[in-house]
Write a protein that holds these residues in place. Sequence first.
Motif, PDB file in Angstrom:
ATOM      1  N   PHE A   1      22.767 -27.224 -54.873  1.00 44.13           N
ATOM      2  CA  PHE A   1      24.141 -27.047 -56.050  1.00 44.13           C
ATOM      3  C   PHE A   1      25.061 -26.476 -55.250  1.00 44.13           C
ATOM      4  N   ALA A   2      24.600 -25.030 -55.090  1.00 42.81           N
ATOM      5  CA  ALA A   2      25.978 -23.338 -54.795  1.00 42.81           C
ATOM      6  C   ALA A   2      24.860 -22.756 -53.855  1.00 42.81           C
ATOM      7  N   GLY A   3      26.262 -22.421 -53.801  1.00 41.01           N
ATOM      8  CA  GLY A   3      26.142 -21.780 -52.192  1.00 41.01           C
ATOM      9  C   GLY A   3      25.271 -20.573 -51.959  1.00 41.01           C
ATOM     10  N   TRP A   4      25.298 -19.392 -53.607  1.00 40.23           N
ATOM     11  CA  TRP A   4      24.600 -18.801 -54.072  1.00 40.23           C
ATOM     12  C   TRP A   4      23.392 -19.233 -54.337  1.00 40.23           C
ATOM     13  N   MET A   5      22.666 -20.289 -54.032  1.00 37.29           N
ATOM     14  CA  MET A   5      21.486 -21.267 -55.180  1.00 37.29           C
ATOM     15  C   MET A   5      20.554 -19.838 -53.620  1.00 37.29           C
ATOM     16  N   ASN A   6      19.320 -18.864 -53.980  1.00 37.69           N
ATOM     17  CA  ASN A   6      18.441 -19.078 -53.431  1.00 37.69           C
ATOM     18  C   ASN A   6      16.906 -19.599 -53.193  1.00 37.69           C
ATOM     19  N   TRP A   7      16.671 -20.821 -53.262  1.00 35.61           N
ATOM     20  CA  TRP A   7      15.153 -21.114 -53.749  1.00 35.61           C
ATOM     21  C   TRP A   7      14.410 -20.752 -52.647  1.00 35.61           C
ATOM     22  N   LYS A   8      12.504 -20.955 -53.914  1.00 40.15           N
ATOM     23  CA  LYS A   8      11.733 -20.407 -53.694  1.00 40.15           C
ATOM     24  C   LYS A   8      10.870 -21.605 -54.115  1.00 40.15           C
ATOM     25  N   THR A   9       9.789 -21.495 -52.917  1.00 37.15           N
ATOM     26  CA  THR A   9       8.249 -21.952 -53.354  1.00 37.15           C
ATOM     27  C   THR A   9       7.970 -21.378 -53.786  1.00 37.15           C
ATOM     28  N   SER A  10       6.697 -21.463 -55.107  1.00 39.23           N
ATOM     29  CA  SER A  10       5.485 -21.062 -55.331  1.00 39.23           C
ATOM     30  C   SER A  10       4.535 -22.249 -55.862  1.00 39.23           C
ATOM     31  N   ARG A  11       3.311 -21.564 -56.420  1.00 40.04           N
ATOM     32  CA  ARG A  11       2.646 -22.890 -56.696  1.00 40.04           C
ATOM     33  C   ARG A  11       1.235 -21.310 -58.220  1.00 40.04           C
ATOM     34  N   LYS A  12       1.216 -22.767 -59.363  1.00 40.11           N
ATOM     35  CA  LYS A  12       0.828 -22.073 -60.482  1.00 40.11           C
ATOM     36  C   LYS A  12      -0.566 -22.379 -60.681  1.00 40.11           C
ATOM     37  N   GLN A  13      -1.946 -21.629 -60.312  1.00 43.78           N
ATOM     38  CA  GLN A  13      -2.724 -22.700 -61.333  1.00 43.78           C
ATOM     39  C   GLN A  13      -2.762 -22.789 -62.858  1.00 43.78           C
ATOM     40  N   THR A  14      -2.851 -24.069 -62.582  1.00 46.99           N
ATOM     41  CA  THR A  14      -3.283 -24.009 -64.537  1.00 46.99           C
ATOM     42  C   THR A  14      -4.301 -24.943 -64.942  1.00 46.99           C
ATOM     43  N   GLU A  15      -4.607 -25.520 -66.192  1.00 49.52           N
ATOM     44  CA  GLU A  15      -6.080 -26.095 -66.412  1.00 49.52           C
ATOM     45  C   GLU A  15      -6.080 -27.631 -65.669  1.00 49.52           C
ATOM     46  N   SER A  16      -4.712 -28.045 -65.765  1.00 51.16           N
ATOM     47  CA  SER A  16      -4.818 -28.537 -64.953  1.00 51.16           C
ATOM     48  C   SER A  16      -4.797 -28.965 -63.212  1.00 51.16           C
ATOM     49  N   GLY A  17      -5.184 -27.967 -63.010  1.00 48.54           N
ATOM     50  CA  GLY A  17      -5.259 -27.702 -60.908  1.00 48.54           C
ATOM     51  C   GLY A  17      -3.916 -26.763 -60.578  1.00 48.54           C
ATOM     52  N   GLU A  18      -3.601 -27.118 -59.119  1.00 48.79           N
ATOM     53  CA  GLU A  18      -2.581 -26.405 -59.074  1.00 48.79           C
ATOM     54  C   GLU A  18      -1.314 -27.289 -58.933  1.00 48.79           C
ATOM     55  N   VAL A  19      -0.181 -26.561 -59.503  1.00 49.54           N
ATOM     56  CA  VAL A  19       0.990 -27.009 -59.723  1.00 49.54           C
ATOM     57  C   VAL A  19       1.945 -26.287 -58.757  1.00 49.54           C
ATOM     58  N   SER A  20       2.581 -27.377 -57.685  1.00 55.34           N
ATOM     59  CA  SER A  20       3.502 -26.617 -56.861  1.00 55.34           C
ATOM     60  C   SER A  20       5.300 -26.478 -57.790  1.00 55.34           C
ATOM     61  N   PHE A  21       5.541 -25.505 -56.934  1.00 57.95           N
ATOM     62  CA  PHE A  21       7.342 -26.228 -58.047  1.00 57.95           C
ATOM     63  C   PHE A  21       8.159 -24.855 -57.208  1.00 57.95           C
ATOM     64  N   GLN A  22       9.987 -25.064 -57.648  1.00 60.14           N
ATOM     65  CA  GLN A  22      10.444 -24.146 -56.949  1.00 60.14           C
ATOM     66  C   GLN A  22      11.516 -23.224 -57.948  1.00 60.14           C
ATOM     67  N   TYR A  23      12.005 -22.698 -57.527  1.00 57.51           N
ATOM     68  CA  TYR A  23      12.899 -21.850 -58.361  1.00 57.51           C
ATOM     69  C   TYR A  23      13.834 -21.260 -58.087  1.00 57.51           C
ATOM     70  N   THR A  24      15.065 -21.055 -58.497  1.00 61.21           N
ATOM     71  CA  THR A  24      16.232 -20.324 -58.104  1.00 61.21           C
ATOM     72  C   THR A  24      16.677 -19.538 -59.605  1.00 61.21           C
ATOM     73  N   GLN A  25      17.155 -18.439 -59.051  1.00 58.25           N
ATOM     74  CA  GLN A  25      17.713 -17.460 -60.100  1.00 58.25           C
ATOM     75  C   GLN A  25      19.668 -17.713 -60.252  1.00 58.25           C
ATOM     76  N   LEU A  26      19.800 -17.788 -61.602  1.00 57.06           N
ATOM     77  CA  LEU A  26      20.549 -18.213 -62.064  1.00 57.06           C
ATOM     78  C   LEU A  26      21.394 -17.492 -62.503  1.00 57.06           C
ATOM     79  N   GLY A  27      21.708 -16.003 -62.250  1.00 55.29           N
ATOM     80  CA  GLY A  27      22.358 -14.727 -62.748  1.00 55.29           C
ATOM     81  C   GLY A  27      24.048 -15.011 -62.382  1.00 55.29           C
ATOM     82  N   GLN A  28      23.948 -15.415 -60.976  1.00 56.11           N
ATOM     83  CA  GLN A  28      25.526 -15.513 -61.008  1.00 56.11           C
ATOM     84  C   GLN A  28      25.596 -16.262 -62.169  1.00 56.11           C
ATOM     85  N   LEU A  29      25.775 -16.972 -62.775  1.00 54.56           N
ATOM     86  CA  LEU A  29      26.454 -18.480 -63.068  1.00 54.56           C
ATOM     87  C   LEU A  29      27.406 -16.810 -64.305  1.00 54.56           C
TER      88      LEU A  29
END
Length: 360
Positions: A164-192
């Motif tokens: 969406f924007a050049g400043w976005m720096n997407w990272k991949t991670s995982r979270k262990q939940t009660e339903s199993g491991e969930v994969s997600f991506q995230y980016t900081q929004l401070g530039q906005l």
Amino acid sequence: MENKGLLFIPDISGFSRFVAQTEIDHSRLIIQELLEILINANSMGLEISEIEGDAILFYKFGDPPAVNDLYKQVEKMFVEFHRSITVYDQRRYCQCEACISAVNLTLKVITHYGEFTGYNVKNFSKLIGKDVIVAHQLLKNDIDQHEYWLITENLLTEKKSLNFAGWMNWKTSRKQTESGEVSFQYTQLGQLRKEIPPPPSRDSQLQKMSKMFSVRREYDTDIITLFHASGDFRYRDRWQVGVKSVETFTHFLPRVGMRCRCVTEDGVRTISSSYYNFQEDKIQFTETDEERGTCTHYTLEKVAVKRTKLTLDFYIKKNPLSEIIFRLSSKSKLENALRKSSENLDGLAKDLKIPTAINC
């Protein structure tokens, strides 16, 4: 698809510490107002399941939304949230710890798609399902900074849609939940936040007006107490000549833009705060009479710990003819009334008790 849909959680970070370390009444009102800002910024037709202290559980049944539309919603809520607290920080009257530290609150957004359903308990509608639990568990993660957008993999049908924007720096991670491991991506929004334009200055208002007279008086009280006595609309009928009663409206907390309706001997007048500047030894604020188009500028200056000077400057709109008529017909009466009001303020300031820990 009636049991599948989007779960969207904007979460105000720093809330627990904010409440624990600051005045509870003002922190409650600040959070209440910020939650309403987030609700008003809902442009996707999201439904509200519940408000959970510092977060809102939004949802929408149906197919996964386009990620671009999802980002526009995240961006709108984030920008409106930070615009609100930035404006409040620059225009707040209050100097308590809650109001001072409000600008440090942050916002993160969790978006997840999954299975859930709703049920009613009397007048309350609730969501239930494993993915509701997953969405809440995603709020607790190892991401260091708390201003980000987290999106789970089941919403990412096209990886390229994240650019969406050049400043976005997407990272991949995982979270262990009660339903199993969930994969997600995230980016900081401070530039906005950095891209939000500063609120327009209002200190130029008096440049369009002419000062007609000034009233000065010193008081045996500290500057904060006198500020409360003179600037709080709730006390106006206790010292200002001609004011019988006051009805305050708009805004939870005192700031530029707040208004009140004064019932006077001559009718009803609406008074609004149009300027404010705080320094430890000097406080200035301006009030505008919306019916008359006049302004009263207050300047409080610290003379000693328990000694404060107040100067009241009265302004009308610049117009040579109007200024002549004012001097001939109204100046003496209004100046005497303001002088008498400043004398009445002395009694209120002596009676007013402002808790030292609050100072707001």
